[in-house]
Enzyme design. Sequence first.
Site, PDB file in Angstrom:
ATOM      1  CB  SER A  34      -7.174  -0.237   1.432  1.00  0.00           C
ATOM      2  OG  SER A  34      -7.661  -0.899   0.288  1.00  0.00           O
ATOM      3  CB  SER A  35     -12.609  -0.870   0.694  1.00  0.00           C
ATOM      4  OG  SER A  35     -12.932   0.315   1.388  1.00  0.00           O
TER       5      SER A  35
ATOM      6  CG  ASP B  78      -8.543   5.186  -0.414  1.00  0.00           C
ATOM      7  OD1 ASP B  78      -9.674   5.587  -0.728  1.00  0.00           O
ATOM      8  OD2 ASP B  78      -7.995   4.213  -0.966  1.00  0.00           O
TER       9      ASP B  78
ATOM     10  CB  THR C  45      -5.785   0.619  -6.416  1.00  0.00           C
ATOM     11  OG1 THR C  45      -6.674   1.681  -6.744  1.00  0.00           O
ATOM     12  CG2 THR C  45      -5.137   0.914  -5.081  1.00  0.00           C
TER      13      THR C  45
ATOM     14  CG  ASN D  62      -8.348   6.229  -4.801  1.00  0.00           C
ATOM     15  OD1 ASN D  62      -9.145   5.339  -4.574  1.00  0.00           O
ATOM     16  ND2 ASN D  62      -8.517   7.462  -4.355  1.00  0.00           N
TER      17      ASN D  62
ATOM     18  NE  ARG E 209      -4.086   1.852   0.914  1.00  0.00           N
ATOM     19  CZ  ARG E 209      -5.109   2.115   0.107  1.00  0.00           C
ATOM     20  NH1 ARG E 209      -5.103   1.683  -1.148  1.00  0.00           N
ATOM     21  NH2 ARG E 209      -6.134   2.798   0.532  1.00  0.00           N
TER      22      ARG E 209
ATOM     23  CB  THR F 225      -8.862  -0.842  -7.650  1.00  0.00           C
ATOM     24  OG1 THR F 225      -8.866   0.301  -6.861  1.00  0.00           O
ATOM     25  CG2 THR F 225      -8.289  -2.026  -6.934  1.00  0.00           C
TER      26      THR F 225
ATOM     27  N   GLY G 216     -13.347  -1.437  -7.140  1.00  0.00           N
ATOM     28  CA  GLY G 216     -14.649  -0.792  -6.957  1.00  0.00           C
ATOM     29  C   GLY G 216     -14.804  -0.110  -5.610  1.00  0.00           C
ATOM     30  N   GLY G 217     -13.679   0.307  -5.001  1.00  0.00           N
ATOM     31  CA  GLY G 217     -13.747   1.080  -3.765  1.00  0.00           C
ATOM     32  C   GLY G 217     -14.499   0.339  -2.674  1.00  0.00           C
TER      33      GLY G 217
END
Length: 566
Positions: A446-447, A417, A393, A395, A93, A375, A466-467
Amino acid sequence: MKSLLPLLLVLLALPAWSASVPAPVGTGGAVASADPLATAVGLDILRAGGNAVDAAVATALALAVVYPEAGNLGGGGFAVLRIKGELAALDFRETAPAGARRDMYLDAAGKPLENASLVGPLAAGVPGSPAGLYELHRRYGKLPWARVVSPAQRLAAQGFRVSRHLYDTLSNEENRKLLLRFPETRGRWLPAGQPPAVGSLLRQPELAATLGRYAARGPEAITTGAAAAAVEKASREHGGVLTAADLAAYRPAWRTPLTFAAFGWKLASMPLPSSGGVILGQTLGILEKREWGKLPRFGADRDHLLAEALRRSFADRFLLGDPATTRATEAQLLAPEWIARRAEQIDPQHATPSAQVEPWPGAARTETPAAGGETTHLSVVDRDGNLVALTTTLNGLFGCGLWVQGAGFFLNNEMDDFATAPGKPNLFGLIQGEANAVAPGKRMLSSMAPVILWKGQEAYALGGRGGSRIPTHTLQVLLNLLVDGDSLQAALDRPRLHHQWLPDRLDVEPDALSPETRAELERRGHTVQISQVTAKVHAVHRLPDGRVEAASDPRGSGVGGVVDPE
Ligand code: DON
């Protein structure tokens, strides 16, 4: 003979839904990714004797060339692996640059500066992909590093035919506006204001040169020297704080994968700084407690329960952030007692307004560390059953919009984010807490939810883009597979819904609900909204007999492929 009328009525009440072509099955490994050329690269690597990690890294690098909206060297991601029976999770990340400040996206009056965390290099976190992909291969790869990088380098140097998807993405009005803002980006991607034509050969010499040096010297070829200097120069010229020193200091982190059990399967997903694994684990736990499997497959009861479970898992997300500052740990939020309490709180007939759903009450209240977009996802299984789920990603689409001349890649806008201003929703409408405030060196929450699961000899690897919809939509694919026994492609095809606590709304894909089900959900208190916004999930499956299959979400441009097809 009994009348078939009741059955017919049930069938008519089902949401309109049609399956796409069944997933290909083979014996020599499988790859699913967002782009056919990238999937082909992964399959070639498997054919050449590479393992799942070699193929995943080569596919990710190919995406950086042929799928520039999300594939990247200038972003970051997560990978969950099961290799030789060992589980591992790599966190690559992005981090906040050393020059980042808590209030960097606020004006003097404390109001959010418009788009500052989304557009231009001030929005960019320190890229993690160059060091992350290298580290994955260093620890688990089998083929030589240069061999794994070479297909992407070739695609960049010799060019590839522009797909309809890339052309459309570059032509989309919002993306065009972003890309036209920066002369460097415009020159590369919209020369004379137009994207390269569908079918034309697109060469990327700067990126090819960067990949050539990366193949020869590893991540230092990008995080130090000319490429890093080019990043710093571009960032400074357009108001960013990212420096070459930030790039050189970046380190990926091996984390202990988050493991849990549900519906007779064992699962491993990403721990913090992603909330994706916690959301999957909590929601599955709640659904299992409320006997999801016994409810009728279609109809309001399941949809209501799913919405209520997700509402509660996303409320707890508010406490999460970088492992060093999070106000709740994964273990606390996945504790059986807490899951049981959450499950008990659900009223089967009435939606609980989100305003009445508080995050977990045991959260640390101070800054003391707790104990303890765009992403794209790709999934790989090799002939030995090793699995990789990797999500990476920038983002937003094309990240912050700045393509770095002299390095050949886009910079992310991952800083969005973070909770960039108190109470301000991020790009995906997520309201986030203090634990996720901006601070130098910190990883933004993050998700993303790459996940691997297994039962005996059978296993899956999947995930999506897709966030905030990544965990909710991945979860529904899992339920289709594990509870309802769908085929791999059918599990991806089915329409899905989404709830994220705030806003208090149930977003449903156009075909997800029959009119009766929608009316019943509204009667129970849900605000239902039709939404085309969706995750795109890519999955591979190892069948109990050792054969493999791969499938991509029909909502995207991806494709699944296998080696040695049947
Ligand atoms: O890490 C996250 O959760 C987001 N940056 C992911 C962004 C994303 O999936 C965009 N794709 N549509």
